[in-house]
Design an enzyme around this catalytic site. Sequence first.
Site: not given
Ligand code: AMP
Ligand code: ZN
Length: 111
Positions: A7, A99, A86, A30, A46, A92, A4, A101
């Site tokens: 994680c 998480h 999300n 992000d 997790h 989405g 993950c 945002h």
């Molecule tokens: P979600 O669509 O709500 O699952 O959002 C996942 C978010 O994680 C997206 O906005 C990605 O840009 C962000 N993301 C993916 N990989 C990383 C990373 N290594 N570090 C920080 N953010 C990330």
């Molecule tokens: Zn996790």
Amino acid sequence: MSDCLFCRIAAGEIPCRKVYEDDELLAFHDINPAAPVHFMIVPKEHVDSLGECHARHELLLGRILLLAPLLAKEQGLSDGFKTVINTGKGGGQVVMHLHVHVIGGGKLSHL
Ligand code: AMP
Ligand code: ZN
């Protein structure tokens, strides 16, 4: 080792631009920001998504939501901010680790 992404970030195996950390929570920017300020708050434990939360997660969810305005202010979002959660494929969600945002500092979509 967990497969993950969040994680692994929480474990320090993958670097992040950290905003905040305590025993339970981590906040980091992000990697693909939707606005000038865009970070997320994640539990270190997790949990797949909001859809997998139960009564035992009540305090954790409350802590995440109460942290959001504090960190938003620290990041300069004195006018307000957007929070997005999300949930699941239909919502989405791409990274299957709960998480929240926190987004702001620019023109945002209404929803
Ligand atoms: P979600 O669509 O709500 O699952 O959002 C996942 C978010 O994680 C997206 O906005 C990605 O840009 C962000 N993301 C993916 N990989 C990383 C990373 N290594 N570090 C920080 N953010 C990330
Ligand atoms: Zn996790």
